[in-house]
Design an enzyme around this catalytic site. Sequence first.
Site, PDB file in Angstrom:
ATOM      1  N   HIS A  61       0.868  -1.193   0.000  1.00 35.83           N
ATOM      2  CA  HIS A  61       0.000   0.000   0.000  1.00 35.83           C
ATOM      3  C   HIS A  61       0.895   1.229   0.000  1.00 35.83           C
ATOM      4  O   HIS A  61       2.111   1.126   0.187  1.00 35.83           O
ATOM      5  CB  HIS A  61      -0.963  -0.022   1.188  1.00 35.83           C
ATOM      6  CG  HIS A  61      -0.317   0.101   2.541  1.00 35.83           C
ATOM      7  ND1 HIS A  61       0.568  -0.830   3.033  1.00 35.83           N
ATOM      8  CD2 HIS A  61      -0.423   1.054   3.505  1.00 35.83           C
ATOM      9  CE1 HIS A  61       0.963  -0.464   4.240  1.00 35.83           C
ATOM     10  NE2 HIS A  61       0.400   0.683   4.547  1.00 35.83           N
ATOM     11  N   HIS A  63       1.269   3.886   1.981  1.00 34.43           N
ATOM     12  CA  HIS A  63       1.807   4.608   3.140  1.00 34.43           C
ATOM     13  C   HIS A  63       3.325   4.736   2.956  1.00 34.43           C
ATOM     14  O   HIS A  63       3.997   3.775   2.549  1.00 34.43           O
ATOM     15  CB  HIS A  63       1.516   3.851   4.441  1.00 34.43           C
ATOM     16  CG  HIS A  63       0.291   4.333   5.152  1.00 34.43           C
ATOM     17  ND1 HIS A  63      -0.470   3.512   5.941  1.00 34.43           N
ATOM     18  CD2 HIS A  63      -0.304   5.563   5.207  1.00 34.43           C
ATOM     19  CE1 HIS A  63      -1.481   4.201   6.453  1.00 34.43           C
ATOM     20  NE2 HIS A  63      -1.402   5.446   6.015  1.00 34.43           N
ATOM     21  N   ASP A  65       5.891   4.704   4.823  1.00 38.91           N
ATOM     22  CA  ASP A  65       6.873   3.800   5.453  1.00 38.91           C
ATOM     23  C   ASP A  65       7.105   2.534   4.614  1.00 38.91           C
ATOM     24  O   ASP A  65       8.110   1.839   4.803  1.00 38.91           O
ATOM     25  CB  ASP A  65       6.501   3.434   6.904  1.00 38.91           C
ATOM     26  CG  ASP A  65       5.099   2.907   7.076  1.00 38.91           C
ATOM     27  OD1 ASP A  65       4.175   3.476   6.464  1.00 38.91           O
ATOM     28  OD2 ASP A  65       4.909   1.928   7.828  1.00 38.91           O
ATOM     29  N   HIS A  66       6.218   2.265   3.647  1.00 44.16           N
ATOM     30  CA  HIS A  66       6.356   1.068   2.807  1.00 44.16           C
ATOM     31  C   HIS A  66       6.958   1.363   1.434  1.00 44.16           C
ATOM     32  O   HIS A  66       7.252   0.431   0.685  1.00 44.16           O
ATOM     33  CB  HIS A  66       4.999   0.373   2.651  1.00 44.16           C
ATOM     34  CG  HIS A  66       4.474  -0.110   3.964  1.00 44.16           C
ATOM     35  ND1 HIS A  66       4.454  -1.436   4.324  1.00 44.16           N
ATOM     36  CD2 HIS A  66       4.000   0.582   5.039  1.00 44.16           C
ATOM     37  CE1 HIS A  66       3.977  -1.549   5.556  1.00 44.16           C
ATOM     38  NE2 HIS A  66       3.689  -0.339   6.013  1.00 44.16           N
ATOM     39  N   HIS A 149      -7.207  -1.633   5.806  1.00 43.23           N
ATOM     40  CA  HIS A 149      -6.307  -0.618   6.351  1.00 43.23           C
ATOM     41  C   HIS A 149      -6.895   0.766   6.059  1.00 43.23           C
ATOM     42  O   HIS A 149      -6.174   1.701   5.770  1.00 43.23           O
ATOM     43  CB  HIS A 149      -4.924  -0.807   5.708  1.00 43.23           C
ATOM     44  CG  HIS A 149      -3.798  -0.093   6.368  1.00 43.23           C
ATOM     45  ND1 HIS A 149      -3.621  -0.035   7.735  1.00 43.23           N
ATOM     46  CD2 HIS A 149      -2.753   0.619   5.836  1.00 43.23           C
ATOM     47  CE1 HIS A 149      -2.518   0.657   8.003  1.00 43.23           C
ATOM     48  NE2 HIS A 149      -1.990   1.076   6.867  1.00 43.23           N
ATOM     49  N   ASP A 172      -0.169  -3.937   5.980  1.00 42.45           N
ATOM     50  CA  ASP A 172      -0.759  -3.286   7.158  1.00 42.45           C
ATOM     51  C   ASP A 172      -2.263  -3.524   7.152  1.00 42.45           C
ATOM     52  O   ASP A 172      -2.939  -3.250   6.158  1.00 42.45           O
ATOM     53  CB  ASP A 172      -0.508  -1.774   7.115  1.00 42.45           C
ATOM     54  CG  ASP A 172       0.922  -1.410   7.465  1.00 42.45           C
ATOM     55  OD1 ASP A 172       1.761  -2.324   7.583  1.00 42.45           O
ATOM     56  OD2 ASP A 172       1.188  -0.202   7.620  1.00 42.45           O
ATOM     57  N   HIS A 243       6.573  -5.166  11.660  1.00 40.18           N
ATOM     58  CA  HIS A 243       6.004  -3.807  11.728  1.00 40.18           C
ATOM     59  C   HIS A 243       5.886  -3.378  13.195  1.00 40.18           C
ATOM     60  O   HIS A 243       4.832  -2.938  13.653  1.00 40.18           O
ATOM     61  CB  HIS A 243       4.631  -3.772  11.032  1.00 40.18           C
ATOM     62  CG  HIS A 243       4.242  -2.404  10.531  1.00 40.18           C
ATOM     63  ND1 HIS A 243       3.851  -1.397  11.365  1.00 40.18           N
ATOM     64  CD2 HIS A 243       4.188  -1.882   9.279  1.00 40.18           C
ATOM     65  CE1 HIS A 243       3.561  -0.314  10.639  1.00 40.18           C
ATOM     66  NE2 HIS A 243       3.767  -0.577   9.375  1.00 40.18           N
TER      67      HIS A 243
HETATM   68 ZN   LIG Z   1       3.130   0.682   7.838  1.00 39.53          ZN
HETATM   69 ZN   LIG Z   2       0.081   1.529   6.532  1.00 43.34          ZN
END
Ligand SMILES: [Zn+2]
Ligand SMILES: [Zn+2]
Length: 274
Positions: A61, A63, A65-66, A149, A172, A243
């Site tokens: 996805h 976000h 952080d990914h 999510h 996530d 995570h």
């Molecule tokens: Zn994340």
């Molecule tokens: Zn996420």
Amino acid sequence: MLRAVLLGTGSPPPNPLRRGPATLLALDAERFLVDAGSGVGAQLVRAGIRPYDWPRVLITHHHSDHTIDLGHLLITRWIVGQNAPLEVWGPAGTRRQIEKLLDYLGWDVEVRRAHMHEREPPRVSVTEIEEGRLMDVGGVQVSAFLVEHDPVKPAFGFHFEGGGRRVVVSGDTRPCENLMRWSHAADVLIHECCEMAKTSWFPGCGWPTLEDKIRDLASYHTQPDQVGLVAREARARTLVLTHLMPGSDRAELAAAAAKPFGGPVAVGEDLMEV
Ligand SMILES: [Zn+2]
Ligand SMILES: [Zn+2]
């Protein structure tokens, strides 16, 4: 055997002990990288994969952080000499993000090309995914499935099957019935466990109180007391937690997950093979 290596077991807050979300799946020479969290390039090298050989990327996805090190992967493998397009598989919106990334890197590409001879700019092959079978390569079948999510939609987990082994990476998600179906009797369920009770809070961060923030973010992640239930419902053989928040305690996480699950639980560490 299909191998799974946790390259990064962290979450958005920087943690010197845990890089951002990234997991490597490999069957012999066929490789798949799930997510491109902070530090993923160095982690791939630590796992024995030089930049020239960095593999296709599957994004769960959007976000940050990914995806934050996607640009690093794409420019670095090109700098060292790789001309084959980088394969990126991800949810709707991936094509637009890659176009913006290439635009951002455009100046750097041109100044570097000025030193090179007959070098084309880096290329990316983007596939925007939906739930179902994505590919069947090198003896590995890869499928994507929808997770929950919200408000991030769509968000996916991935199911890998190869060499007689099934491995699921959750992405996530809050506890999700669709994930339980897709990971039914999986050999390894690598599941997020983002313990929001350990989050930080500052005035002006967007939530009036710490409690509001915890409640809100916990509603789209899976908490330590929930992740074991997910693994039990899925009848997974092994549960691996990833995570993780900087303040999470390994022993507490393992105990919370093992209680309802009853099976083996591993609290993920960077570069751990599971
Ligand atoms: Zn994340
Ligand atoms: Zn996420």
